[in-house]
Design a protein around this motif. Structure first.
Motif, PDB file in Angstrom:
ATOM      1  N   LYS A  22      -2.286 -11.118   9.718  1.00 55.69           N
ATOM      2  CA  LYS A  22      -2.222 -12.392  10.092  1.00 55.69           C
ATOM      3  C   LYS A  22      -3.400 -13.296  10.728  1.00 55.69           C
ATOM      4  O   LYS A  22      -3.674 -14.302  10.370  1.00 55.69           O
ATOM      5  CB  LYS A  22      -0.877 -12.585  10.990  1.00 55.69           C
ATOM      6  CG  LYS A  22       0.552 -12.121  10.380  1.00 55.69           C
ATOM      7  CD  LYS A  22       1.447 -12.189  11.567  1.00 55.69           C
ATOM      8  CE  LYS A  22       2.899 -12.094  11.235  1.00 55.69           C
ATOM      9  NZ  LYS A  22       3.689 -12.532  11.720  1.00 55.69           N
ATOM     10  N   ARG A  23      -4.138 -12.452  11.290  1.00 55.52           N
ATOM     11  CA  ARG A  23      -5.349 -13.149  11.976  1.00 55.52           C
ATOM     12  C   ARG A  23      -6.297 -13.558  10.686  1.00 55.52           C
ATOM     13  O   ARG A  23      -7.103 -14.358  10.720  1.00 55.52           O
ATOM     14  CB  ARG A  23      -5.947 -11.925  12.815  1.00 55.52           C
ATOM     15  CG  ARG A  23      -5.239 -11.974  14.189  1.00 55.52           C
ATOM     16  CD  ARG A  23      -6.137 -11.229  15.117  1.00 55.52           C
ATOM     17  NE  ARG A  23      -5.327 -11.030  16.290  1.00 55.52           N
ATOM     18  CZ  ARG A  23      -5.548  -9.414  16.871  1.00 55.52           C
ATOM     19  NH1 ARG A  23      -6.165  -8.574  16.415  1.00 55.52           N
ATOM     20  NH2 ARG A  23      -4.455  -9.200  17.939  1.00 55.52           N
ATOM     21  N   SER A  24      -6.382 -12.481   9.939  1.00 52.39           N
ATOM     22  CA  SER A  24      -7.283 -12.552   8.737  1.00 52.39           C
ATOM     23  C   SER A  24      -6.840 -13.716   7.813  1.00 52.39           C
ATOM     24  O   SER A  24      -7.759 -14.645   7.520  1.00 52.39           O
ATOM     25  CB  SER A  24      -7.327 -11.545   7.903  1.00 52.39           C
ATOM     26  OG  SER A  24      -7.869 -10.296   8.459  1.00 52.39           O
ATOM     27  N   LEU A  25      -5.686 -14.041   7.789  1.00 53.76           N
ATOM     28  CA  LEU A  25      -5.305 -15.159   6.896  1.00 53.76           C
ATOM     29  C   LEU A  25      -5.381 -16.497   7.513  1.00 53.76           C
ATOM     30  O   LEU A  25      -5.906 -17.464   7.052  1.00 53.76           O
ATOM     31  CB  LEU A  25      -3.582 -14.837   6.864  1.00 53.76           C
ATOM     32  CG  LEU A  25      -3.063 -16.174   5.924  1.00 53.76           C
ATOM     33  CD1 LEU A  25      -3.774 -16.256   4.351  1.00 53.76           C
ATOM     34  CD2 LEU A  25      -1.351 -15.948   5.604  1.00 53.76           C
ATOM     35  N   ARG A  26      -5.109 -16.284   8.830  1.00 53.56           N
ATOM     36  CA  ARG A  26      -5.530 -17.638   9.613  1.00 53.56           C
ATOM     37  C   ARG A  26      -6.850 -17.853   9.623  1.00 53.56           C
ATOM     38  O   ARG A  26      -7.295 -19.301   9.341  1.00 53.56           O
ATOM     39  CB  ARG A  26      -5.153 -17.393  11.174  1.00 53.56           C
ATOM     40  CG  ARG A  26      -5.311 -18.508  11.855  1.00 53.56           C
ATOM     41  CD  ARG A  26      -4.724 -18.648  13.410  1.00 53.56           C
ATOM     42  NE  ARG A  26      -5.034 -19.958  14.103  1.00 53.56           N
ATOM     43  CZ  ARG A  26      -4.751 -20.309  15.270  1.00 53.56           C
ATOM     44  NH1 ARG A  26      -3.914 -19.007  15.825  1.00 53.56           N
ATOM     45  NH2 ARG A  26      -5.108 -21.384  15.818  1.00 53.56           N
ATOM     46  N   ALA A  27      -7.806 -17.087   9.652  1.00 51.92           N
ATOM     47  CA  ALA A  27      -9.217 -17.311   9.603  1.00 51.92           C
ATOM     48  C   ALA A  27      -9.454 -17.606   8.072  1.00 51.92           C
ATOM     49  O   ALA A  27     -10.510 -18.702   8.014  1.00 51.92           O
ATOM     50  CB  ALA A  27     -10.239 -15.971   9.798  1.00 51.92           C
ATOM     51  N   ALA A  28      -8.771 -17.235   7.129  1.00 50.99           N
ATOM     52  CA  ALA A  28      -9.267 -17.553   5.760  1.00 50.99           C
ATOM     53  C   ALA A  28      -8.704 -18.771   5.225  1.00 50.99           C
ATOM     54  O   ALA A  28      -9.414 -19.644   4.478  1.00 50.99           O
ATOM     55  CB  ALA A  28      -8.655 -16.334   4.772  1.00 50.99           C
ATOM     56  N   ARG A  74       9.476   2.217   3.461  1.00 54.74           N
ATOM     57  CA  ARG A  74       8.170   1.761   2.972  1.00 54.74           C
ATOM     58  C   ARG A  74       8.185   0.568   2.182  1.00 54.74           C
ATOM     59  O   ARG A  74       8.957   0.128   1.690  1.00 54.74           O
ATOM     60  CB  ARG A  74       7.891   2.882   1.722  1.00 54.74           C
ATOM     61  CG  ARG A  74       6.458   2.746   1.226  1.00 54.74           C
ATOM     62  CD  ARG A  74       6.076   3.913   0.078  1.00 54.74           C
ATOM     63  NE  ARG A  74       4.869   3.292  -0.301  1.00 54.74           N
ATOM     64  CZ  ARG A  74       4.619   3.101  -1.537  1.00 54.74           C
ATOM     65  NH1 ARG A  74       5.631   2.982  -2.585  1.00 54.74           N
ATOM     66  NH2 ARG A  74       3.237   2.783  -2.192  1.00 54.74           N
ATOM     67  N   PHE A  75       6.948  -0.253   2.706  1.00 55.90           N
ATOM     68  CA  PHE A  75       6.673  -1.632   2.159  1.00 55.90           C
ATOM     69  C   PHE A  75       5.404  -1.389   1.432  1.00 55.90           C
ATOM     70  O   PHE A  75       4.504  -1.055   1.974  1.00 55.90           O
ATOM     71  CB  PHE A  75       6.664  -2.537   3.367  1.00 55.90           C
ATOM     72  CG  PHE A  75       8.026  -3.005   4.025  1.00 55.90           C
ATOM     73  CD1 PHE A  75       8.384  -4.209   3.731  1.00 55.90           C
ATOM     74  CD2 PHE A  75       8.822  -2.058   4.704  1.00 55.90           C
ATOM     75  CE1 PHE A  75       9.672  -4.387   4.460  1.00 55.90           C
ATOM     76  CE2 PHE A  75       9.820  -2.359   5.227  1.00 55.90           C
ATOM     77  CZ  PHE A  75      10.524  -3.621   5.130  1.00 55.90           C
ATOM     78  N   GLY A  76       5.661  -1.527   0.008  1.00 54.90           N
ATOM     79  CA  GLY A  76       4.580  -1.196  -0.793  1.00 54.90           C
ATOM     80  C   GLY A  76       4.064  -2.427  -1.618  1.00 54.90           C
ATOM     81  O   GLY A  76       3.134  -2.490  -2.590  1.00 54.90           O
ATOM     82  N   SER A  77       4.391  -3.670  -1.307  1.00 56.52           N
ATOM     83  CA  SER A  77       4.101  -4.694  -2.264  1.00 56.52           C
ATOM     84  C   SER A  77       4.201  -6.207  -1.360  1.00 56.52           C
ATOM     85  O   SER A  77       4.645  -6.128  -0.248  1.00 56.52           O
ATOM     86  CB  SER A  77       4.700  -5.147  -3.292  1.00 56.52           C
ATOM     87  OG  SER A  77       6.169  -5.183  -3.543  1.00 56.52           O
ATOM     88  N   ILE A 140      -4.315 -10.096   0.900  1.00 55.56           N
ATOM     89  CA  ILE A 140      -3.283  -9.106   1.027  1.00 55.56           C
ATOM     90  C   ILE A 140      -2.489  -8.917  -0.215  1.00 55.56           C
ATOM     91  O   ILE A 140      -1.428  -9.116  -0.255  1.00 55.56           O
ATOM     92  CB  ILE A 140      -2.378  -9.385   2.179  1.00 55.56           C
ATOM     93  CG1 ILE A 140      -3.207  -9.832   3.215  1.00 55.56           C
ATOM     94  CG2 ILE A 140      -1.656  -8.069   2.583  1.00 55.56           C
ATOM     95  CD1 ILE A 140      -2.272 -10.676   4.425  1.00 55.56           C
ATOM     96  N   PRO A 141      -3.263  -8.399  -1.376  1.00 57.57           N
ATOM     97  CA  PRO A 141      -2.682  -8.160  -2.556  1.00 57.57           C
ATOM     98  C   PRO A 141      -1.461  -7.052  -2.542  1.00 57.57           C
ATOM     99  O   PRO A 141      -0.406  -7.125  -3.637  1.00 57.57           O
ATOM    100  CB  PRO A 141      -3.811  -7.745  -3.399  1.00 57.57           C
ATOM    101  CG  PRO A 141      -4.790  -6.975  -2.574  1.00 57.57           C
ATOM    102  CD  PRO A 141      -4.678  -7.652  -1.457  1.00 57.57           C
TER     103      PRO A 141
END
Length: 176
Positions: A22-28, A74-77, A140-141
């Protein structure tokens, strides 16, 4: 009346990983977005209640969770909804287990909640525009998040922080 939500809450390492994304997305994207400060969770429902209605929900949660087993998830995508939400998606086996639990939960609930969720996911961001969604998908692909859940969490909305706080945990009774 206060606002509440019932969720599955992943363990601390998963909370931290999602917080970092979330932090990375906010920065991007260069700006605040909905859900940027929310801890990772899988929402079952949201409702408003005073003390009497809350007591009914608590009794229901205690009875419901007493009959549940630990969940291995499991969260895989990743994926997105048309409303601009970007999320982590469970794999097929986890999705099946979560959908069954959500349907059972909602079918037995003491009353209809204001919001009920039947598509399990962990939101990274909400209200993103097309450009922001494209950035999120690039940033986050995919994911490989695995964890166990041993309880349902009742959260209460904190108007000062504009976030939900954990109010009470209801442990699954068939864990061992």
């Amino acid at each position: 009346m206060q606002q509440y939500s019932i969720v599955l809450s992943p363990p601390e390492p998963v909370l931290e990983q999602v917080k970092q994304w979330k932090r990375s997305l906010r920065a991007a994207i260069g700006c605040w977005y909905k859900s940027v400060n929310a801890l990772a969770h899988i929402t079952f429902n949201e409702f408003k209640a005073g003390e009497e209605r809350l007591a009914v929900w608590k009794a229901y949660l205690a009875a419901f969770t007493a009959m549940q087993h630990t969940l291995y998830l499991r969260f895989g995508s990743t994926g997105s909804f048309a409303n601009g939400a970007f999320y982590l998606a469970p794999d097929a086996a986890s999705e099946s287990v979560l959908i069954a639990m959500m349907k059972d939960f909602h079918a037995r609930a003491p009353e209809r909640a204001s919001v009920t969720i039947t598509t399990p996911h962990m939101t990274i961001g909400r209200g993103l525009d097309a450009g922001q969604l494209a950035i999120a998908k690039t940033l986050i692909p995919a994911a490989d998040i695995r964890f166990t859940c041993e309880d349902l969490v009742l959260r209460r909305f904190n108007p000062d922080r504009k976030q939900y706080d954990i109010y009470k945990r209801f442990s699954f009774g068939l864990n061992r």
